[in-house]
Design an enzyme around this catalytic site. Sequence first.
Site, PDB file in Angstrom:
ATOM      1  N   ASP A 163       0.823  -1.164  -0.002  1.00 54.10           N
ATOM      2  CA  ASP A 163       0.106   0.186  -0.044  1.00 54.10           C
ATOM      3  C   ASP A 163       0.873   1.398   0.229  1.00 54.10           C
ATOM      4  O   ASP A 163       1.619   1.366   0.799  1.00 54.10           O
ATOM      5  CB  ASP A 163      -0.884   0.021   1.357  1.00 54.10           C
ATOM      6  CG  ASP A 163      -1.917   1.143   1.168  1.00 54.10           C
ATOM      7  OD1 ASP A 163      -2.114   1.553   0.187  1.00 54.10           O
ATOM      8  OD2 ASP A 163      -2.858   1.171   2.300  1.00 54.10           O
ATOM      9  N   ASP A 205      -2.829   2.557  -6.007  1.00 55.43           N
ATOM     10  CA  ASP A 205      -1.823   2.729  -4.962  1.00 55.43           C
ATOM     11  C   ASP A 205      -1.674   1.560  -4.232  1.00 55.43           C
ATOM     12  O   ASP A 205      -1.038   1.300  -3.094  1.00 55.43           O
ATOM     13  CB  ASP A 205      -2.260   3.943  -4.096  1.00 55.43           C
ATOM     14  CG  ASP A 205      -3.510   3.617  -3.620  1.00 55.43           C
ATOM     15  OD1 ASP A 205      -4.217   3.036  -4.053  1.00 55.43           O
ATOM     16  OD2 ASP A 205      -3.818   4.587  -2.593  1.00 55.43           O
ATOM     17  N   GLU A 206      -2.325   0.296  -4.542  1.00 55.21           N
ATOM     18  CA  GLU A 206      -2.194  -0.791  -3.527  1.00 55.21           C
ATOM     19  C   GLU A 206      -2.294  -2.087  -4.475  1.00 55.21           C
ATOM     20  O   GLU A 206      -3.101  -2.193  -5.516  1.00 55.21           O
ATOM     21  CB  GLU A 206      -3.025  -0.837  -2.496  1.00 55.21           C
ATOM     22  CG  GLU A 206      -4.445  -0.891  -2.886  1.00 55.21           C
ATOM     23  CD  GLU A 206      -5.381  -0.902  -1.569  1.00 55.21           C
ATOM     24  OE1 GLU A 206      -4.968  -1.657  -0.564  1.00 55.21           O
ATOM     25  OE2 GLU A 206      -6.366  -0.179  -1.187  1.00 55.21           O
TER      26      GLU A 206
END
Length: 223
Positions: A10, A105-106
């Site tokens: 993350d 983003d993850e």
Amino acid sequence: MQTRKIVHVDMDAFYASVEQRDNPSYRGKPLVVGGSPNQRGVVAAASYEARKFGIYSAMPSVTAFAKCPGLIFVRPRFDVYREISTAIHAIFKRYSDLVEGVALDEAYLDVTENKQSIPYASTIARHIKTAIFQETQLTATAGVSINKFLAKMASGQNKPNGLTVILPEDVIAFVEQLAIEKFHGIGEVTAAKMHSLGIHSGADLKQRSLLELTHHFGKAGNY
């Protein structure tokens, strides 16, 4: 049956961190990426400095500005974020082709069988975090465990720039002590209802029957 090894990566305050990386004058200051307060905008991402004022994503920009009058507003640059995300995924693919992206983003990686024959998932997570920082100057937090749910919970334990491992023998104890509002998939409304029913931790939840949970929470009771 082989125990699965899942890594959840993350990025830390991704959009906001990119803006702080690219504009040195923003560093160390409360910043949000999103629409301006006078245009009914909303916060897409908040820097850690902004979060200290109680500002979070999806909050109306006018509310965020009221909490922190010195707040810096930056318009999102999704083309830049996508480019960085692609570079990060290329790093993931050095270790495994079993990558499940979640937004930009993850991501989850199954490294049970990995391309580098590294025995420990925690070692892979460290390598990935180091490569991301060296190649993008951005930090990421990683969680490692036996399934996606637990890896996600692990990555939420030590942000930013952290690494948490939940070993197979520690899974039960970890889940039992975890506050119910920290469970992935349990939002504010559900957590409040659980509190009203005397459910405050994983241990409390474990005592309730499926029948009781479906009675109070409908289809979500199964989850």
